[in-house]
Design an enzyme around this catalytic site. Structure first.
Site, PDB file in Angstrom:
ATOM      1  N   THR A  39       0.824  -1.216   0.000  1.00  0.00           N
ATOM      2  CA  THR A  39       0.000   0.000   0.000  1.00  0.00           C
ATOM      3  C   THR A  39       0.855   1.262   0.000  1.00  0.00           C
ATOM      4  O   THR A  39       0.462   2.291  -0.548  1.00  0.00           O
ATOM      5  CB  THR A  39      -0.938  -0.023   1.228  1.00  0.00           C
ATOM      6  N   TYR A  53      -8.265   0.455  -3.241  1.00  0.00           N
ATOM      7  CA  TYR A  53      -7.210   1.044  -4.078  1.00  0.00           C
ATOM      8  C   TYR A  53      -6.355  -0.090  -4.657  1.00  0.00           C
ATOM      9  O   TYR A  53      -6.551  -1.260  -4.328  1.00  0.00           O
ATOM     10  CB  TYR A  53      -6.344   1.985  -3.226  1.00  0.00           C
ATOM     11  N   THR A 119       1.585  -4.262   4.234  1.00  0.00           N
ATOM     12  CA  THR A 119       1.472  -4.522   5.670  1.00  0.00           C
ATOM     13  C   THR A 119       0.899  -5.901   5.994  1.00  0.00           C
ATOM     14  O   THR A 119       1.039  -6.370   7.120  1.00  0.00           O
ATOM     15  CB  THR A 119       0.588  -3.455   6.354  1.00  0.00           C
ATOM     16  N   ASP A 120       0.246  -6.533   5.016  1.00  0.00           N
ATOM     17  CA  ASP A 120      -0.464  -7.790   5.333  1.00  0.00           C
ATOM     18  C   ASP A 120       0.469  -8.899   5.815  1.00  0.00           C
ATOM     19  O   ASP A 120       0.113  -9.673   6.704  1.00  0.00           O
ATOM     20  CB  ASP A 120      -1.261  -8.275   4.120  1.00  0.00           C
ATOM     21  N   LYS A 192       0.252  -7.319  12.899  1.00  0.00           N
ATOM     22  CA  LYS A 192      -0.801  -6.419  12.407  1.00  0.00           C
ATOM     23  C   LYS A 192      -2.069  -6.770  13.170  1.00  0.00           C
ATOM     24  O   LYS A 192      -2.474  -7.929  13.206  1.00  0.00           O
ATOM     25  CB  LYS A 192      -0.988  -6.622  10.902  1.00  0.00           C
ATOM     26  N   GLU A 313      -1.331 -28.733  27.427  1.00  0.00           N
ATOM     27  CA  GLU A 313      -2.591 -29.279  26.887  1.00  0.00           C
ATOM     28  C   GLU A 313      -2.382 -30.576  26.096  1.00  0.00           C
ATOM     29  O   GLU A 313      -3.337 -31.158  25.611  1.00  0.00           O
ATOM     30  CB  GLU A 313      -3.278 -28.235  26.020  1.00  0.00           C
TER      31      GLU A 313
HETATM   32  C1  SIN Z   1      -1.071  -2.994   2.798  1.00  0.00           C
HETATM   33  O1  SIN Z   1       0.054  -2.803   2.376  1.00  0.00           O
HETATM   34  O2  SIN Z   1      -1.502  -2.341   3.764  1.00  0.00           O
HETATM   35  C2  SIN Z   1      -2.012  -4.007   2.230  1.00  0.00           C
HETATM   36  C3  SIN Z   1      -1.581  -4.604   0.955  1.00  0.00           C
HETATM   37  C4  SIN Z   1      -0.327  -5.386   1.083  1.00  0.00           C
HETATM   38  O3  SIN Z   1      -0.059  -5.982   2.115  1.00  0.00           O
HETATM   39  O4  SIN Z   1       0.411  -5.425   0.076  1.00  0.00           O
END
Ligand code: SIN
Length: 356
Positions: A39, A53, A119-120, A192, A313
């Site tokens: 992103t 987007y 971020t994923d 995340k 467990e």
């Molecule tokens: C992001 O970057 O926030 C989402 C898309 C990705 O992980 O490439």
């Protein structure tokens, strides 16, 4: 006459000294930015498009040019390593990236590296690098939650902070760091935590390691688990990693996923159990059968925080299973893959889970 000459010499000396001191004062660190997409390199149809987007469209030079302030704090150069949304990040991408990072950091004229990333799966790439980078120099992974075209895009400030961090002496020897939202997190423990908000990266219970404020890093904690130059992993000659998958537990779960993953060739399986890594009765026999076939089983938890207790467990000694300690299932998968490049001995693999 003699006096005049020595006065002149002294003046020249002081002038040169002042110049040298000034040059020292403005000597900027050399930071390489490796861009992988996400992103932070995304674009939307309008300035209010913050969902829907397209990720990974803007190139590394444009990312750098969008933050001219960066050139005041570091000599930056950029390389486009990939241009992908991070849900498509693969083991092969990681190997390529890690090798490039290691080559760059072995050069005396590179002081630190910033990796721009979606971020994923950012936390996974950061942890992988934390285990295989062979340098004490700073490596900082950064992303953004809003695309570059959005109102109040967080990419530029995050990138600026990441470059400052990667060029800073204070970040040397701390392992791979994640710089997001004015915070510094250790790769091992960050995750995340929210689908869309800008403050999504959290190290919930163990805590972030510091802040970025006024262009400077402030550290308050250290990671205690070994990383980078202290690990036993070497990817320099690897082109593939062993297949390791995650089977997720939930109410009413059966054994379909475990059996399918083993049939598909998994060499290791991470079980994301409920609670303290509990094994549902309908899943356990498939895990036991997988272990009997030589598949290494790591018992982890889908909960998000806490230690999965060995012999808690499940009787791990008897089942010959490994526990994930505090690693999330997705990070346990990474450590298990790397562990399997060294050994299939479960005692040794358990040691690694308590070390890294
Ligand atoms: C992001 O970057 O926030 C989402 C898309 C990705 O992980 O490439």
């Amino acid at each position: 006459m003699l006096f005049q000459k020595s006065k002149h010499t002294l003046f020249v000396f002081l002038f040169a000294l002042a110049g040298a001191v000034q040059a020292q004062a403005v000597k900027l660190p050399n930071v390489t930015i490796l861009a992988t997409g996400g992103t932070i390199a995304g674009t939307g149809a309008t300035s209010t498009t913050t969902v829907g987007y397209t990720a990974a469209t803007v190139g590394v030079q444009a990312l750098i040019q969008a933050v001219p302030e960066i050139t005041k704090v570091a000599n930056v150069s950029g390389e486009q390593v990939f241009q992908i949304a991070s849900e498509n990040m693969s083991n092969e991408h990681w190997l390529t990236l890690a090798k490039r990072v290691n080559v760059l950091l072995s050069q005396p004229n590179v002081d630190g590296i910033v990796i721009t990333h979606g971020t994923d799966t950012l936390e996974e790439t950061a942890y992988f690098l934390n285990l295989v980078v062979k340098s004490r120099k700073p490596v900082v992974v950064v992303g953004s939650m809003r695309p570059s075209t959005a109102l109040s895009a967080d990419g530029p400030i995050n990138l600026y902070n990441a470059v400052q961090l990667a060029g800073s002496q204070a970040a040397v020897g701390r392992g791979v760091l994640v710089a997001m939202n004015d915070q510094i997190h250790a790769a091992r423990d960050v995750t995340k935590s929210n689908t869309t908000t800008a403050d999504t990266f959290r190290t919930a219970e163990l805590g972030m390691v510091g802040y970025l404020q006024g262009g400077k890093p402030f550290f308050y904690r250290d990671v205690t688990r070994k990383h980078t130059v202290e690990t036993e992993f070497d990817v320099s000659k690897l082109d593939v990693l062993p297949q390791v998958d995650v089977a997720y537990a939930y109410a009413n779960v059966g054994d379909v996923a475990v059996k399918a993953l083993v049939a598909a060739g998994a060499k290791g399986l991470v079980h994301a159990g409920v609670g303290n890594g509990s094994l549902p009765a309908k899943t356990k026999p498939a895990l036991v059968a997988a272990r009997e076939k030589g598949v290494v089983i790591v018992r982890s938890a889908r909960v998000g925080q806490g230690i999965v207790a060995r012999n808690g467990e499940a009787n791990d000694d008897q089942l010959d299973f490994v526990v994930s300690d505090t690693l999330s299932p997705q990070k346990a998968r990474i450590l298990l893959m790397l562990a399997l490049t060294k050994t299939s001995d479960t005692k040794d693999i358990q040691r690694m889970f308590y070390t890294y």
